[in-house]
Scaffold this motif. Sequence first.
Motif, PDB file in Angstrom:
ATOM      1  N   GLN A 160       0.708  -1.126  -0.130  1.00  0.00           N
ATOM      2  CA  GLN A 160       0.061  -0.059   0.091  1.00  0.00           C
ATOM      3  C   GLN A 160       0.920   1.285  -0.075  1.00  0.00           C
ATOM      4  O   GLN A 160       0.496   2.264  -0.697  1.00  0.00           O
ATOM      5  N   LYS A 161       2.009   1.110   0.845  1.00  0.00           N
ATOM      6  CA  LYS A 161       2.718   2.554   0.999  1.00  0.00           C
ATOM      7  C   LYS A 161       3.555   2.750  -0.535  1.00  0.00           C
ATOM      8  O   LYS A 161       3.587   3.694  -0.784  1.00  0.00           O
ATOM      9  N   ILE A 162       3.975   1.491  -0.975  1.00  0.00           N
ATOM     10  CA  ILE A 162       4.630   1.740  -2.264  1.00  0.00           C
ATOM     11  C   ILE A 162       3.531   2.373  -3.300  1.00  0.00           C
ATOM     12  O   ILE A 162       3.957   3.202  -4.168  1.00  0.00           O
ATOM     13  N   ARG A 163       2.279   1.609  -3.321  1.00  0.00           N
ATOM     14  CA  ARG A 163       1.231   2.349  -4.462  1.00  0.00           C
ATOM     15  C   ARG A 163       1.027   3.805  -4.022  1.00  0.00           C
ATOM     16  O   ARG A 163       1.178   4.857  -5.104  1.00  0.00           O
ATOM     17  N   GLU A 164       1.111   4.273  -2.734  1.00  0.00           N
ATOM     18  CA  GLU A 164       1.045   5.543  -2.429  1.00  0.00           C
ATOM     19  C   GLU A 164       1.925   6.692  -3.157  1.00  0.00           C
ATOM     20  O   GLU A 164       1.916   7.584  -3.605  1.00  0.00           O
ATOM     21  N   ALA A 165       3.251   6.022  -3.042  1.00  0.00           N
ATOM     22  CA  ALA A 165       4.592   6.759  -3.222  1.00  0.00           C
ATOM     23  C   ALA A 165       4.353   6.932  -4.893  1.00  0.00           C
ATOM     24  O   ALA A 165       4.783   7.912  -5.503  1.00  0.00           O
ATOM     25  N   VAL A 166       3.905   6.039  -5.608  1.00  0.00           N
ATOM     26  CA  VAL A 166       3.758   5.955  -7.196  1.00  0.00           C
ATOM     27  C   VAL A 166       2.838   7.050  -7.434  1.00  0.00           C
ATOM     28  O   VAL A 166       2.819   7.537  -8.444  1.00  0.00           O
ATOM     29  N   GLN A 167       1.597   6.834  -6.719  1.00  0.00           N
ATOM     30  CA  GLN A 167       0.688   7.812  -7.031  1.00  0.00           C
ATOM     31  C   GLN A 167       0.820   9.311  -6.879  1.00  0.00           C
ATOM     32  O   GLN A 167       0.673  10.113  -7.790  1.00  0.00           O
ATOM     33  N   LYS A 168       1.814   9.561  -5.936  1.00  0.00           N
ATOM     34  CA  LYS A 168       2.246  10.762  -5.724  1.00  0.00           C
ATOM     35  C   LYS A 168       3.331  11.080  -6.914  1.00  0.00           C
ATOM     36  O   LYS A 168       3.021  12.280  -7.326  1.00  0.00           O
ATOM     37  N   ALA A 169       3.892  10.127  -7.400  1.00  0.00           N
ATOM     38  CA  ALA A 169       4.720  10.627  -8.654  1.00  0.00           C
ATOM     39  C   ALA A 169       3.846  10.657  -9.816  1.00  0.00           C
ATOM     40  O   ALA A 169       4.209  11.729 -10.553  1.00  0.00           O
ATOM     41  N   GLY A 170       3.042  10.240 -10.029  1.00  0.00           N
ATOM     42  CA  GLY A 170       1.992  10.430 -11.079  1.00  0.00           C
ATOM     43  C   GLY A 170       1.402  11.722 -11.121  1.00  0.00           C
ATOM     44  O   GLY A 170       1.203  12.301 -11.922  1.00  0.00           O
ATOM     45  N   ARG A 171       1.065  12.075  -9.773  1.00  0.00           N
ATOM     46  CA  ARG A 171       0.385  13.474  -9.681  1.00  0.00           C
ATOM     47  C   ARG A 171       1.276  14.541 -10.160  1.00  0.00           C
ATOM     48  O   ARG A 171       1.145  15.584 -10.715  1.00  0.00           O
ATOM     49  N   ALA A 172       2.563  14.253  -9.475  1.00  0.00           N
ATOM     50  CA  ALA A 172       3.822  15.282  -9.753  1.00  0.00           C
ATOM     51  C   ALA A 172       4.094  15.461 -11.087  1.00  0.00           C
ATOM     52  O   ALA A 172       3.948  16.539 -11.861  1.00  0.00           O
ATOM     53  N   ARG A 173       3.925  14.314 -12.052  1.00  0.00           N
ATOM     54  CA  ARG A 173       4.303  14.253 -13.436  1.00  0.00           C
ATOM     55  C   ARG A 173       2.928  14.970 -14.176  1.00  0.00           C
ATOM     56  O   ARG A 173       3.342  15.897 -15.181  1.00  0.00           O
ATOM     57  N   ALA A 174       1.825  14.776 -13.702  1.00  0.00           N
ATOM     58  CA  ALA A 174       0.669  15.398 -14.225  1.00  0.00           C
ATOM     59  C   ALA A 174       0.595  17.024 -13.991  1.00  0.00           C
ATOM     60  O   ALA A 174       0.099  17.679 -14.814  1.00  0.00           O
ATOM     61  N   LEU A 175       1.264  17.308 -12.703  1.00  0.00           N
ATOM     62  CA  LEU A 175       1.240  18.571 -12.421  1.00  0.00           C
ATOM     63  C   LEU A 175       2.203  19.531 -13.176  1.00  0.00           C
ATOM     64  O   LEU A 175       2.128  20.796 -13.290  1.00  0.00           O
ATOM     65  N   GLY A 176       3.308  18.769 -13.760  1.00  0.00           N
ATOM     66  CA  GLY A 176       4.136  19.479 -14.542  1.00  0.00           C
ATOM     67  C   GLY A 176       5.748  19.587 -14.055  1.00  0.00           C
ATOM     68  O   GLY A 176       5.800  20.200 -12.776  1.00  0.00           O
ATOM     69  N   VAL A 177       6.412  18.662 -14.577  1.00  0.00           N
ATOM     70  CA  VAL A 177       7.885  18.709 -14.147  1.00  0.00           C
ATOM     71  C   VAL A 177       8.809  18.899 -15.425  1.00  0.00           C
ATOM     72  O   VAL A 177       8.297  18.538 -16.603  1.00  0.00           O
ATOM     73  N   SER A 178      10.144  19.065 -15.241  1.00  0.00           N
ATOM     74  CA  SER A 178      10.965  19.520 -16.134  1.00  0.00           C
ATOM     75  C   SER A 178      11.822  18.227 -16.504  1.00  0.00           C
ATOM     76  O   SER A 178      11.421  17.274 -15.932  1.00  0.00           O
ATOM     77  N   ASP A 179      12.932  18.275 -17.193  1.00  0.00           N
ATOM     78  CA  ASP A 179      13.600  17.290 -17.369  1.00  0.00           C
ATOM     79  C   ASP A 179      14.178  16.167 -16.392  1.00  0.00           C
ATOM     80  O   ASP A 179      13.903  15.134 -16.426  1.00  0.00           O
ATOM     81  N   PHE A 180      14.672  16.850 -15.456  1.00  0.00           N
ATOM     82  CA  PHE A 180      15.402  16.225 -14.346  1.00  0.00           C
ATOM     83  C   PHE A 180      14.225  15.722 -13.309  1.00  0.00           C
ATOM     84  O   PHE A 180      14.306  14.790 -12.831  1.00  0.00           O
ATOM     85  N   GLY A 181      13.171  16.591 -13.054  1.00  0.00           N
ATOM     86  CA  GLY A 181      12.115  16.111 -12.493  1.00  0.00           C
ATOM     87  C   GLY A 181      11.482  15.058 -13.069  1.00  0.00           C
ATOM     88  O   GLY A 181      11.221  14.104 -12.224  1.00  0.00           O
TER      89      GLY A 181
END
Length: 386
Positions: A318-339
């Motif tokens: 469950q905690k791994i899934r939460e970590a990846v969900q947050k990463a998905g939100r970050a990508r959808a919100l907008g990150v640059s190359d290194f992000g």
Amino acid sequence: MAENVKGTAARIRSQSGQAGRLRLHQLEVAFVISVQAGLAAALAWSIGHDVLGNPSPVFAPSAAVGTIVAALGQRARRTAELLLGVGLGIATTDFLLKLLGTGFWQTGVIVGAAILATLVLFGSSGAAVGQAGGTAVLLATLAPAQKDLEVPRIVEATVGAVVGLVVVALLLPINPMRILDRDAAPIYQCLAGQLREVSAALATRDQQRAVRALDTLRGMGPDLDRMHQALSGAEEVVSLAPARWRRRQDVERFARATVYMERVIEHSRGLARRSAMALQYNERIPSDLSVGVGHLADAVELLRGEHRAGRPTARTHQKIREAVQKAGRARALGVSDFGDAVVTQLRTAASDLLRATGCDPTSANEEVRSAMRDGEESVQAGGAPE
């Protein structure tokens, strides 16, 4: 400035605590090995004296102690090498004594030839070389005064080696999971701690903090070496000791997890490196990315606790899934190359961490992709960043 001083003090305290725990573990292992060696030497002497009828049984206790003091995970091999060294020393010495006779230079030639033969045939094995050389010295110097030393030498060596194995396997077997947990603990603690440092670096935009975390992750080699030695020792114990056979599946599960944990460490180094680059180039860092890295640290700690207790790894999943969900939100919100590279490293680390829990590769990858989609869709549906 004050925060840097506090951070440095905290790291020093953490390192001191880890060093103290390591020293305590070393002392405990040394105590167990010393008790095993004493017991094995006493039993081997008793068998050599009372059963074999040797008034001065030196070889049996020496072989027993030689088996005991071998590194964990190498005792069975050490025993085989010990006996091979004795046999090769006897064969070489017998042949050269008949050919050259006895004397000071003959002793030197015989010992050198026995060691050379062992090195050529078996490589640089310390046990085999030491036994071959010791046997050659003994026979070359005592042969003129005492006859028929060869058979007692090899019989006592065999008895001593067997007694050593019996002591470590039957009488005083070490708890394999205790070995593994103690040597794995610094690795899990360091990995989780440095992921939290990266998370904090992203949250506070502190590039140097991410660099320090990367340096610490790069310095985990000695801890990994100790864990490999502990794993080898645990595998030996569950193979030789009937009392520990029931822990065989636990050790096998730990061994499989170790392969993937090393990959997680490597991915975490990449995550720390790319986080430092994102901060150096002043890229946009959504807060969800920092939170996701923190969740990954939580998952590492949960995995260790669930493995140690022998529980299902549902909380880790469950905690791994939460970590990846947050990463998905970050990508959808907008990150640059290194992000974006940080997001990719987090996904990859999460997949291998799932495999460390026992997931097969296909299921792990699918779970990561599903969690990424959930995170991205939560933004697209209008979810506010946390």
